[in-house]
Scaffold this active site. Sequence first.
Site, PDB file in Angstrom:
ATOM      1  N   CYS A   2       0.670  -1.432   0.070  1.00  0.00           N
ATOM      2  CA  CYS A   2      -0.045  -0.227   0.205  1.00  0.00           C
ATOM      3  C   CYS A   2       0.538   1.404  -0.117  1.00  0.00           C
ATOM      4  CB  CYS A   2      -1.013  -0.476   1.514  1.00  0.00           C
ATOM      5  SG  CYS A   2      -1.330  -1.561   1.108  1.00  0.00           S
ATOM      6  N   ARG A  27       5.031   0.172  -6.209  1.00  0.00           N
ATOM      7  CA  ARG A  27       5.138  -0.925  -4.687  1.00  0.00           C
ATOM      8  C   ARG A  27       3.743  -2.075  -5.603  1.00  0.00           C
ATOM      9  NH1 ARG A  27       6.269   2.120  -0.141  1.00  0.00           N
ATOM     10  NH2 ARG A  27       4.511   0.519   1.331  1.00  0.00           N
ATOM     11  N   TRP A  75      -2.839  -2.940  -1.095  1.00  0.00           N
ATOM     12  CA  TRP A  75      -2.193  -4.228  -2.091  1.00  0.00           C
ATOM     13  C   TRP A  75      -3.296  -4.965  -0.898  1.00  0.00           C
ATOM     14  CZ3 TRP A  75       0.970  -8.092   0.666  1.00  0.00           C
ATOM     15  CH2 TRP A  75       1.814  -9.438  -0.286  1.00  0.00           C
ATOM     16  N   ASN A 101      -1.901   2.082   5.416  1.00  0.00           N
ATOM     17  CA  ASN A 101      -0.987   1.216   5.375  1.00  0.00           C
ATOM     18  C   ASN A 101      -0.843   0.408   6.538  1.00  0.00           C
ATOM     19  OD1 ASN A 101      -1.143   2.550   2.911  1.00  0.00           O
ATOM     20  ND2 ASN A 101       1.514   2.619   2.634  1.00  0.00           N
ATOM     21  N   GLY A 102      -0.757  -1.217   6.431  1.00  0.00           N
ATOM     22  CA  GLY A 102      -0.547  -1.894   7.567  1.00  0.00           C
ATOM     23  C   GLY A 102      -1.504  -2.729   8.218  1.00  0.00           C
ATOM     24  N   GLU A 478      18.919 -17.490  -7.085  1.00  0.00           N
ATOM     25  CA  GLU A 478      18.379 -15.889  -7.718  1.00  0.00           C
ATOM     26  C   GLU A 478      17.414 -15.875  -9.158  1.00  0.00           C
ATOM     27  OE1 GLU A 478      17.797 -13.630  -6.417  1.00  0.00           O
ATOM     28  OE2 GLU A 478      17.188 -11.847  -7.966  1.00  0.00           O
ATOM     29  N   LYS A 482      14.236 -15.186  -9.986  1.00  0.00           N
ATOM     30  CA  LYS A 482      13.794 -13.909 -10.607  1.00  0.00           C
ATOM     31  C   LYS A 482      12.732 -13.917 -12.068  1.00  0.00           C
ATOM     32  CE  LYS A 482      15.220 -11.395  -9.581  1.00  0.00           C
ATOM     33  NZ  LYS A 482      15.189 -10.614  -8.708  1.00  0.00           N
ATOM     34  N   GLU A 485       9.456 -14.873 -10.857  1.00  0.00           N
ATOM     35  CA  GLU A 485       8.489 -13.689 -10.722  1.00  0.00           C
ATOM     36  C   GLU A 485       8.273 -12.596 -11.631  1.00  0.00           C
ATOM     37  OE1 GLU A 485      12.207 -11.531  -8.278  1.00  0.00           O
ATOM     38  OE2 GLU A 485      10.722 -11.215  -7.793  1.00  0.00           O
ATOM     39  N   HIS A 501      19.548 -37.105  -6.281  1.00  0.00           N
ATOM     40  CA  HIS A 501      18.199 -37.673  -5.093  1.00  0.00           C
ATOM     41  C   HIS A 501      16.952 -37.352  -5.442  1.00  0.00           C
ATOM     42  CE1 HIS A 501      22.470 -38.283  -3.399  1.00  0.00           C
ATOM     43  NE2 HIS A 501      22.551 -37.471  -3.396  1.00  0.00           N
ATOM     44  N   LYS A 600       6.381  -4.198  -4.006  1.00  0.00           N
ATOM     45  CA  LYS A 600       7.955  -4.384  -3.828  1.00  0.00           C
ATOM     46  C   LYS A 600       9.016  -4.429  -2.519  1.00  0.00           C
ATOM     47  CE  LYS A 600      11.733  -2.554  -5.873  1.00  0.00           C
ATOM     48  NZ  LYS A 600      13.026  -3.816  -5.757  1.00  0.00           N
TER      49      LYS A 600
HETATM   50  C1  AGP Z   1      13.368  -9.569  -5.093  1.00  0.00           C
HETATM   51  O1  AGP Z   1      13.259  -9.579  -6.906  1.00  0.00           O
HETATM   52  C2  AGP Z   1      11.817  -9.730  -4.786  1.00  0.00           C
HETATM   53  N1  AGP Z   1      10.593  -8.955  -5.149  1.00  0.00           N
HETATM   54  C3  AGP Z   1      11.469  -9.963  -3.067  1.00  0.00           C
HETATM   55  O2  AGP Z   1      12.088 -11.085  -3.072  1.00  0.00           O
HETATM   56  C4  AGP Z   1      12.850  -9.229  -2.544  1.00  0.00           C
HETATM   57  O3  AGP Z   1      13.828  -9.530  -2.509  1.00  0.00           O
HETATM   58  C5  AGP Z   1      12.169  -9.151  -0.687  1.00  0.00           C
HETATM   59  O4  AGP Z   1      10.924  -9.089  -0.479  1.00  0.00           O
HETATM   60  C6  AGP Z   1      12.777  -9.079   0.685  1.00  0.00           C
HETATM   61  O5  AGP Z   1      12.448  -7.683   0.019  1.00  0.00           O
HETATM   62  P1  AGP Z   1      13.749  -6.157   0.914  1.00  0.00           P
HETATM   63  O6  AGP Z   1      14.896  -6.696   0.069  1.00  0.00           O
HETATM   64  O7  AGP Z   1      13.345  -4.926   0.789  1.00  0.00           O
HETATM   65  O8  AGP Z   1      13.925  -6.613   2.293  1.00  0.00           O
END
Ligand code: AGP
Length: 605
Positions: A2, A27, A75, A101-102, A478, A482, A485, A501, A600
């Site tokens: 949010c 965000r 959100w 927010n929250g 990683e 990527k 997502e 395994h 985000k």
């Molecule tokens: C990254 O591509 C992701 N969107 C997500 O995993 C992110 O790294 C995670 O939410 C942690 O966020 P931060 O680094 O702001 O703590």
Amino acid sequence: MCGIVGYIGPQEALPILLEGLERLEYRGYDSAGVAVLGGDGDILVSKRAGRIADLREHIGASEVPGRIGIGHTRWATHGRPNDENAHPHFGCDGRYAIVHNGIIENYTELRQALTARGHVFRSETDTEVVAHLLEEEKGRPLLESLQRVTRHLRGSYAIAAISRDEPGTLVAAREQSPLVIGVGRGEQFIASDIPAILRHTRDVVILEDGDCAQLTADAAQVFTRDGSPSTRQPLHVAWDVHAAEKGGYEHFMIKEILEQPQVFRETARGRLDVEGGRVILPEIDELDMASARKLHIVACGTSYHAGLVGKALIEGIARIETRTEIGSEFRYQDPLVEEGDILIAVSQSGETADTIAALREGRRRGARTLAVTNVRGSSLDREADAVLPTLAGPEIAVASSKAYTSQILTLTLLALHLAQKRGRTVRRELLQQVVDLPAKADVLLSLRGEIEALAGRIAQAKDIFYIGRGLDYAVALEGQLKLKEISYLHAEALAAGELKHGTLALIEPGVPVIALCTQTRLREKTISNMTEVRARGAHVVAIGQAHDEELERHADEVLRIPDVAEELAPALSVLPLQLLAYYAAVARGNDVDKPRNLAKSVTVE
Ligand code: AGP
């Protein structure tokens, strides 16, 4: 997650609110709304599920005059993403409008009690209770009403509210959810994130937990939890406003990927003494980390993957025992943290709820704390005993790229610094290679045409596997995140030795396997695993060092990174993986910067 924007001053509020909300689109959100207090004392509201463009269309050409207002991008956490659940919310008589927010954790009991007292709810949200509670304070000054209401709330909140009865005031409150005041000349702003108001002012006051604030056009006053006025001074934000914009690229993500050579430069700037064989990190002097018993790295998502690289390097180079834990696991697992330990919280945003909770848990058990974060003034930045900033500049795309590489380089510098503090020799040649990283990254990024073609070939695959050993495995994790997502393709990363395994059963003709093979000591082992999957028909794409000509014989395709010390290989080998994910997402027509269901900054648990 949010977002909040609020305005009070001499200008029309609506355009400022809508533009501010657009700046928060990165965000992630599923609905948006605004409330403007008109000169006639009415609060005009417009809210819509969907994008801000939908909200704009809904408002159309209607006149919404008024010089005070609040806006929100939601959100969904409590209640579906629909028009009713979108913010702002009201009590029964429409006297107050609020955005939040929250999460209000005790909203169920508050809602039951309010309903029993005759209040009628219109939405399924936790937020609406705040509007009804405000209504029960009717007759008191708005600020005092909000202060009284916050005493009933449990959980996290950033709240902004306006009232028909006090048309010259906007009030706000913060508890564990970011909120800043933008100080202008004869006008004031409130926002959950600085980019929302950066076009109007660079002077911001960052609210602390427990703060309430009262904004009039002429002044912003902040009051601490006990009600006393605070003398907190505004900070001047030096960011270039264009740094938060796309700069001509189709997406923020590709802009941010291509910025990485510069990010390497910034991250290393002033921290290297190549001749003296030293890494200079004055920010952490007081922590005396080299004498720590044990280090605990806590983080989520991409930052967790950076933490895995950090662990391998700190243990390998500085020989200090280091554990890397997922924030949401660490906080509930009765962690073995003792006095003398140091907890390192790694986070791009500095606002990830689970990482913040993990930091608090570590501190409660006696650890001193270090934040490795990209956002100054964020919760982690303010809560940790020391801060090592990652200096990637604002990252807008939901999928992290440049923040990740600045995290791994920062953690590499930390490992080297700790090694030298423990009397170990730091190779000058390695420090020189840090200086050379930007040029190597430039070379690698210039191959993006080749990677775009590869992305086109894999864009319709059902499953894609990433394998590697040691540091290559951390990068494989990683790479698969990527791809998932933003392209929505199913991907999985494995320590290459784990294939046989179980997962080997999924390898069938044509399945793409991305094999990272940059570590000399482990390359023969990884090559064996590449051979195993190839024998079952997999299409193997190897990522290796430029000098490793033999890889050609064991893979269907090879992507080469410029030769680099193994410790620094993750900073380069991840670049083709970021590009691969990006181009696969583009090929599939996805919303690259705002992938579905993701945000985000994950400020709720
Ligand atoms: C990254 O591509 C992701 N969107 C997500 O995993 C992110 O790294 C995670 O939410 C942690 O966020 P931060 O680094 O702001 O703590």
